[in-house]
Design a protein around this motif. Structure first.
Motif, PDB file in Angstrom:
ATOM      1  N   ILE A 107      56.936 -48.084 -23.097  1.00 51.21           N
ATOM      2  CA  ILE A 107      56.843 -47.301 -24.438  1.00 51.21           C
ATOM      3  C   ILE A 107      57.011 -45.761 -23.445  1.00 51.21           C
ATOM      4  O   ILE A 107      56.278 -45.463 -22.384  1.00 51.21           O
ATOM      5  N   ALA A 133      55.742 -45.201 -30.137  1.00 47.83           N
ATOM      6  CA  ALA A 133      54.460 -46.168 -30.462  1.00 47.83           C
ATOM      7  C   ALA A 133      53.588 -45.807 -31.387  1.00 47.83           C
ATOM      8  O   ALA A 133      53.182 -44.029 -31.302  1.00 47.83           O
ATOM      9  N   ILE A 150      47.334 -49.140 -29.808  1.00 48.03           N
ATOM     10  CA  ILE A 150      48.073 -50.031 -29.014  1.00 48.03           C
ATOM     11  C   ILE A 150      47.164 -50.526 -29.654  1.00 48.03           C
ATOM     12  O   ILE A 150      45.855 -50.540 -29.488  1.00 48.03           O
ATOM     13  N   VAL A 183      51.012 -53.645 -29.917  1.00 43.78           N
ATOM     14  CA  VAL A 183      51.930 -52.045 -30.453  1.00 43.78           C
ATOM     15  C   VAL A 183      53.003 -52.322 -31.399  1.00 43.78           C
ATOM     16  O   VAL A 183      53.220 -52.892 -31.990  1.00 43.78           O
ATOM     17  N   ASP A 198      54.456 -49.305 -34.146  1.00 43.28           N
ATOM     18  CA  ASP A 198      55.082 -47.822 -34.213  1.00 43.28           C
ATOM     19  C   ASP A 198      55.111 -47.577 -34.740  1.00 43.28           C
ATOM     20  O   ASP A 198      53.919 -48.063 -36.331  1.00 43.28           O
ATOM     21  N   TYR A 229      48.709 -41.552 -29.506  1.00 38.57           N
ATOM     22  CA  TYR A 229      48.276 -43.343 -30.313  1.00 38.57           C
ATOM     23  C   TYR A 229      47.506 -44.281 -29.220  1.00 38.57           C
ATOM     24  O   TYR A 229      47.908 -45.169 -29.567  1.00 38.57           O
TER      25      TYR A 229
END
Length: 816
Positions: free
Chosen positions: A74, A147, A150, A157, A159, A313
């Motif tokens: 990432i 991203a 998680i 992952v 997005d 994220y």
């Protein structure tokens, strides 16, 4: 702002119902096809200054099967790119997918404040590799792919478009975003932050239409580089900072005064102790107002007040976050299979303090180390904060820290731009400012900072700009091989070195060498005595017949049959459980459990981490067949770690540590020299290698001698002949020197402060290697390396002692 417009994290945040001014509307500009090494999203340019906008595809109506990547990275910066390249360079054949949030192909960030802003370079010239190079290497690069979440439990992952990716190993290299002031007028046109290519383009375009005075908030490294470039472009620049000095990170009144003088000479106004209260203007910025009541006219404002790690994220992921992603010495997070590198990583520094570095060189090196550790190599990242800055008419390097320095030593002349200021705490150098000094000196001082080597009493040497500093950073390394009972030879060598006053800074050991090594590291100041006590304890009393050879054979037979009570015991004398009594279920012939207690009596493992002697031992992970290294600087070593290095099959079983299984490191390499040099640096070393297996020996005359000679060749130390490599290095250095001599002097002086120039051209003092080799002029008795009789041990100890004395005397190092 329309609801579909999902701005990049560095975007100026405005209320959703704020209309876009007509004069700021631009048609979407898709990423050129050549940017896309993999699938590429359609990304327009955000109509607000300093931001990219991402229009994601709508989430699929039905759940899609996650796309799998063996290595998911990432980020699209230098850390992620270097990690991907390193994985391939290490021979990894798995799939690699890189997700970059920005709309641009991976590019080099440092030129943004310099050549790119001045219009002297293009984005293609800043690319971190051509698209074809990534495709040819099987590295899938996707831009405009941010991203959003998680999920470590499912190793996925997600997005911003809702796509899911399943990973085997995950690297978080999302970088940082620029901070902005929350004051009235911060949303005016002409007010920017500065970190990304989009920011640089926005500032370029704005200044082209509004070429008036520029106010830069902050006196950080980026702020000063911006001021330098904008001044060269003919713009009037004013720097404002709430700090009381320029470059507040350096904490130096001397240097702050010098920087202020340089600014004045170049027409840059600097206002310190100033807090910003608001920005004035109608639609676009016209002035900066400070809390002290000052008003500074400007048509452009750039905020350069620092960065914050990009971690939004990671919410609800369980990944530890504290001013960045918290990682250990191996750049691994608290979640299995997830690593972090670059500006987002909060890592333990060499001095034990946690830090987050925003420097290109740090990100590059962390990308390399993280990739290797994703492959299970367990290499610790031990580095020093490193900042490099082009400031007006010179460049400089700043290493480490200076905030708590109790002593400062200057070296050279600042007026002549050949100057260094050293920052010390308790007799240890913790920071360095350097400009115009030789790269060898900078690299050496960096090592002193990293390894916290004491320099108390060397103040005059440090202050003398002509004095060599090699002696302050010279490190002594002792390499001890495996060889079972032949390890008694090492006991004699350690005694001779002790009498000569030679104490190693680092010990690298394998098998019996790991045992001798841990006793040396665990008993600084009395290593020879402690190692001798260990060998006295494991020696076996044997009858002394007329023939030493017969006595040795009888001792070997007794050891094979009965073992050594304090060391190991035979399986056939220790009835086991769960069927282990039966040989068909054995995985070894002997049980080394007594060795754990023996080691604990001779070494206080709880204090090993604080020993001035660093210990590095090797083992082989049985499941993967790969060498691993245990390091007292980063691992909490126990008797099991030493036992793992001694677990030679089928004599001993594998040793299990944290669910992983290890055999003797000598199976692959009977010396950890290469790894010791990798971890401590190859330059300015005094290396002593004890060779237990002679390189030369008379030709075998029977089958037993053939087998013995075979083992000697297999386990003998072979130092890679790198004379050709050294010749090439010198050739390249000579070429670089020739090129630099043809470069304009001021430009050459700047280049010589560049981190990569210092790293590649700043090799320290030459290293020396002293080999202490067991005599191979006569034939070895059968199975001599299994003869633990007191007689054999005494012979080996004396041979090691005398051999070392002769070798040290030849070099003028023997004791009195």
């Amino acid at each position: 702002m329309p609801g579909w417009l999902n701005c990049h994290w560095a975007c100026v945040r405005r209320p959703a119902d704020t209309p876009i001014p007509p004069d700021r509307r631009e048609p979407p500009r898709p990423v050129p096809e050549r940017h896309a090494a993999g699938r590429c999203y359609h990304i327009p340019i955000c109509p607000y200054p300093g931001a990219n906008a991402l229009k994601p595809e709508l989430p699929p109506t039905e759940p899609q099967q996650p796309e799998h990547a063996d290595f998911l990275l990432i980020g699209g910066g230098i850390a992620a790119v270097t990690a991907a390249q390193t994985l391939r360079n290490e021979g990894e054949q798995g799939s690699i997918l890189m997700l970059g949030a920005e709309a641009e192909y991976p590019y080099n960030r440092p030129p943004l404040t310099k050549a790119f802003l001045a219009g002297e370079t293009t984005i293609e010239q800043m690319w971190l590799g051509e698209p074809d190079a990534y495709r040819n290497a099987g590295i899938d690069v996707r831009v405009g792919c941010r991203a959003q979440r998680i999920c470590p439990d499912t190793r996925q992952v997600i997005d911003a478009s809702g796509r899911r990716y399943h990973y085997g190993q995950l690297l978080l290299a999302s970088g940082a975003h620029a901070c902005r002031l929350d004051v009235p007028g911060a949303g005016l046109h002409g007010v920017f932050v500065y970190r990304t290519l989009a920011h640089a383009r926005a500032v370029q375009q704005w200044i082209a239409k509004n070429p008036g005075p520029v106010g830069i908030v902050g006196t950080s490294f980026i702020a000063m580089e911006l001021a330098t470039t904008l001044t060269r472009m003919g713009l009037k620049v004013t720097l404002l900072d709430r700090a009381d000095r320029v470059f507040p990170r350096i904490h130096s009144d001397l240097l702050s005064a010098y920087f202020l003088q340089r600014c004045e000479n170049h027409g840059i106004d600097v206002l310190l102790n100033q807090n910003i209260s608001r920005f004035h203007g109608r639609g676009k910025v016209a002035a900066i107002e400070t809390t002290s009541g000052q008003s500074i006219e400007c048509s452009t404002v750039v905020m350069a007040i620092g960065t914050a790690a990009q971690t939004d994220y990671l919410e609800a992921s369980g990944i530890a976050v504290d001013d960045g992603v918290v990682v250990d010495e191996f750049l691994q997070t608290n979640q299995a299979g997830i690593f972090a590198a670059g500006d987002v990583a909060n890592y333990p520094a060499a001095d034990g303090q946690r830090q987050r570095s925003m420097h290109w060189q740090n990100a590059r090196r962390q990308g390399q180390i993280a990739a290797k550790n994703m492959l299970g190599q367990r290499i610790p990242y031990a580095s020093v904060l490193h900042y490099y800055c082009d400031f007006l008419d010179f460049s400089f390097t700043f290493l480490g820290r200076s905030d708590q320095a109790g002593q400062r030593i200057t070296r050279g002349d600042l007026a002549e731009r050949s100057f260094a200021e050293l920052y010390l705490e308790d007799g240890v150098i913790v920071g360095l400012f350097s400009t115009g000094r030789p790269p060898e000196e900078t690299q050496l001082l960096k090592r002193l900072i990293r390894d916290r080597m004491p320099v108390r009493g060397a103040e005059r040497q440090l202050a003398d700009p002509g004095a060599a500093l090699d002696s302050l950073a010279r490190e002594t390394i002792l390499i001890l091989q495996g060889g079972a009972a032949l390890g008694a030879f090492e006991c004699g060598v350690i005694r001779a070195m002790d009498e000569a006053g030679i104490m190693p800074d680092v010990v690298g050991g394998v098998s019996i060498g790991a045992i001798n090594g841990v006793i040396v590291a665990g008993n600084p100041g009395r290593a020879a005595e402690a190692v001798a006590a260990f060998w006295d304890e494991i020696g076996v009393l044997a009858p002394v017949p007329a023939s030493d050879a017969l006595g040795g054979a009888m001792a070997v037979g007794a050891t094979i049959l009965w073992g050594i009570p304090e060391f190991f015991k035979p399986r056939w004398l220790s009835p086991g459980v769960q069927g282990e009594w039966w040989p068909a279920s054995w995985t070894s012939l002997y049980d080394p459990a007594p060795l754990r207690e023996l080691l604990a009596r001779h070494v206080d493992f709880a204090k090993l981490a604080d020993s001035p002697i660093r210990l590095i031992v090797s083992a082989v992970e049985v499941d993967r067949g790969e060498l691993v290294y245990f390091d007292s600087r980063v691992d909490t070593l126990t008797p099991d770690h030493i036992l793992a290095s001694c677990s030679l099959p089928p004599i001993f079983p594998w040793t299990t540590i944290d669910g992983r299984h290890y055999w003797d490191g000598g199976i692959i390499s009977n010396s950890p020299l290469e790894q010791v040099l990798l971890r401590s640096g190859p330059d300015n070393k005094q290396v002593f290698i004890v060779d237990l297996f002679p390189g030369e020996r008379p030709l075998p005359s029977n089958l037993a001698e053939v087998l013995s000679r075979r083992d000697e060749i297999i386990y003998g130390e072979r130092i890679r002949n790198d004379a050709h490599v050294r010749e090439l290095v010198h050739e390249f250095k000579d070429l670089v020197d020739e090129v630099m001599s043809a470069v304009e002097p001021d430009a050459a002086a700047r280049l010589k402060q560049h981190p990569r120039y210092i790293q590649l051209m700043g090799a320290g003092g030459a290293s020396t290697i002293t080999r202490i080799v067991r005599d191979g002029s006569t034939k070895e008795p059968l199975a001599a390396h299994y003869d633990f009789s007191m007689q054999a041990i005494q012979r080996q100890r004396r041979a090691g002692y005398l051999t070392a004395l002769r070798r040290l005397a030849a070099q003028g190092q023997a004791g009195g």
